[in-house]
Design a protein around this motif. Structure first.
Motif: not given
Length: 585
Positions: A264-280, A317-319
């Motif tokens: 989920t994009n709420a996590s501080p560890t989640f980068q919004r470009n983590s799917f940048s290598d795809t079209i999704v 992420i939940v941790q």
């Protein structure tokens, strides 16, 4: 005096004609100004131009547009015309829970310069942009319907055709039958027939467009969303369920093949470009995570092995969940992740142990959906799964999920208390709160506590739902929101709670809102809840108490998608007595 009469009057005058000295009208559209006719100034496109010329070049800002020589060819698009979609603005005090996202660039073309084959197509597309796209997210905000899909429609014909179909269908309305407290489907009008025709065109274009590769994946996921949306608005919920399940499987297979988790994009560890290598797009990831929740809350035909795998989603992420949420979008993302984890955990334990010896022969419900999925068997909601002899490691795992939900409540409380009651932000936060409350009941009652121990929770959920229903969003008779909202919590409380006042209030609120949320129809759920309540209250004593053995549970559903009817069978827990009725929508 009309424009034609003015021209004839000036022609009959003895003095020479002279129009050059008169000031030009600066508020009309470009086409009307160039043709020297009076513009009706309808925006975003002049209706006069659409009627007589089939197109309108939109409205220019003169100070930014140099004079174009008469010999120059007409440009394809006017860069100064109003863009279809505005730039996204960063969070402000007035919009505290807008999802964080990259700013979208304005379209190179405005809606006025696009080619529509008919006035119906144009009006339906405008209706989607100005009305439907605001309705679909419900009380929350998302860029999916307002920005992402309209942007994509300019390059992908099936998206555009589907949005036109959805825009036309969402304005048709429903026929209400007050005697049944239900509906008999859509109102059959030329607009409804046009919506079906346009939907057929969209489906044909989808089949032609979907090809292998990353672009094919992106289009396949969008096609699934659009088909589910149209089918749900139309009332074909079980047909929509088939597409939801197959679409989520495509999504999960892609994640597995790319070694990605349902994060989920709420996590501080989640980068919004983590799917940048795809079209999704990130919005699609979020949408399909929420589809997973809808499957588990409606009818989940997936095997226990899938749930065993998915219950560990986002564990790290939940941790790292914060001690205090700073926005509604953040708290929503964490709640949905916890809901998915706990729901998969509950489903993964189905069938591990025999049914309790309380007169009920089975915990499962047989459902004949009338689709290619055939007959499926699902686990019922909130029945004790684990006896006291359950392995210690399983009970420890269960305690961990309970702790996650408790931490969420603690982090959410300061944010909820800071909001002003009655505002749209407060209503959105209140929806999260009642979703969390009913989910906690489902988790606790599945392993430890009896359902009658949660009367204070039931009362709190109903009281909050009543305040939420006062939001002007629910004043629409044909309201449909793509994600779940208050309908699922209300139908769960109506099912679990045997206190007559709370139960009747639940049913009353379902009829008051009479909306459709995701795969749930409020009026249909009100009819089912009332029928089950009447059966259980046949055994009510003089003190208003219904014994545990008088409870009923659904054991068989037979769906007729064509007639939009449902034969539902319930069994009384104590005696096994079977009752049935027919629900129409």
């Amino acid at each position: 005096m009309s424009t034609t009469q003015q021209i004839q009057s000036e022609t009959n005058k003895p003095q020479p004609k002279s129009r050059a000295g008169k000031p030009k009208v600066r508020t009309g559209c470009q086409t009307c100004k160039e043709r020297r006719v009076k513009c009706d100034e309808t925006k975003p496109a002049c209706l006069r131009c659409l009627k007589f010329w089939g197109r309108c070049d939109g409205y220019a800002t003169p100070r930014y547009r140099p004079r174009r020589p008469k010999s120059a060819p007409r440009p394809i698009a006017d860069p100064a015309s109003r863009p279809l979609l505005p730039l996204l603005k960063k969070d402000s005090p007035t919009t505290p829970h807008r999802l964080e996202s990259k700013q979208l660039q304005p379209l190179h073309r405005s809606i006025a310069t696009q080619t529509f084959n008919s006035q119906d197509q144009y009006q339906s597309f405008v209706h989607f942009l100005e009305n439907t796209s605001n309705m679909l997210p419900g009380l929350f905000r998302t860029d999916l319907w307002k920005n992402l899909l309209p942007q994509a429609s300019y390059d992908t014909p099936f998206i555009r055709s589907a949005l036109i179909a959805i825009g036309a269908l969402s304005g048709c309305g429903r026929k209400f039958q007050e005697d049944k407290f239900a509906t008999s489907g859509m109102i059959i009008t030329p607009r409804y027939r046009f919506a079906l025709t346009q939907y057929g065109i969209a489906v044909s274009q989808m089949r032609e467009n979907l090809v292998a590769g990353e672009k094919g994946l992106n289009d396949a996921l969008i096609a699934c969303l659009l088909v589910v949306c149209f089918e749900c608005i139309q009332g074909n919920y079980f047909s929509a369920l088939t597409h939801v399940v197959s679409g989520h499987k495509i999504f999960k297979d892609w994640l597995d093949s790319n070694n990605k988790r349902l994060i989920t994009n709420a996590s501080p560890t989640f980068q919004r470009n983590s799917f940048s290598d795809t079209i999704v797009e990130d919005e699609l990831v979020t949408a399909f995570n929420r589809m997973d929740l809808q499957i588990m809350n409606y009818i989940d035909p997936r095997p226990a092995s899938i749930h065993m795998e998915m219950k560990n989603e986002g564990e790290e992420i939940v941790q790292h969940m914060p001690d205090r949420f700073t926005s509604i979008s953040e708290s929503r993302s964490y709640l949905e992740l916890i809901q998915r984890r706990t729901s998969h955990f509950i489903a993964s334990t189905a069938g591990m142990y025999p049914a309790p010896e309380n007169g009920s022969s089975t915990r499962t419900t047989r459902i004949a959906t009338g689709t290619e999925t055939g007959t499926v068997t699902i686990h019922s909601e909130s029945e004790t799964l684990l006896p006291s002899t359950a392995p210690p490691e399983l009970r420890i795992e269960y305690s961990g999920y309970v702790n996650e939900l408790s931490r969420w409540f603690k982090a959410f409380a300061p944010l909820f208390e800071s909001l002003i009651e009655g505002t749209r932000d407060w209503s959105a936060a209140a929806v999260l709160y009642i979703e969390a409350q009913t989910h906690q009941v489902m988790l606790l009652s599945s392993f430890s506590y009896p359902l009658d121990a949660f009367f204070p929770t039931y009362r709190a959920v109903v009281d909050l739902a009543e305040k939420i229903s006062d939001d002007h969003l629910f004043a629409q008779d044909d309201l449909y929101t793509f994600d779940m909202g208050i309908v699922n919590p209300l139908r769960l409380v109506a099912k679990w709670c045997r206190e007559p006042t709370i139960r009747r209030k639940c049913i009353m609120l379902l009829r008051k809102t009479r909306c459709k949320e995701g795969l749930w129809d409020a009026l249909c759920m009100a009819a089912v809840s009332e029928w089950q309540m009447q059966i259980e209250e046949e055994c009510m004593d003089e003190n208003g108490v219904i014994p545990e053995g008088a409870r009923v549970r659904t054991v068989d559903l037979k769906v007729d998608n064509w007639k939009r009817s449902l034969v539902i069978k319930c069994a009384r827990l104590g005696t096994g007595e079977i009752r049935s009725t027919v629900i129409e929508w």
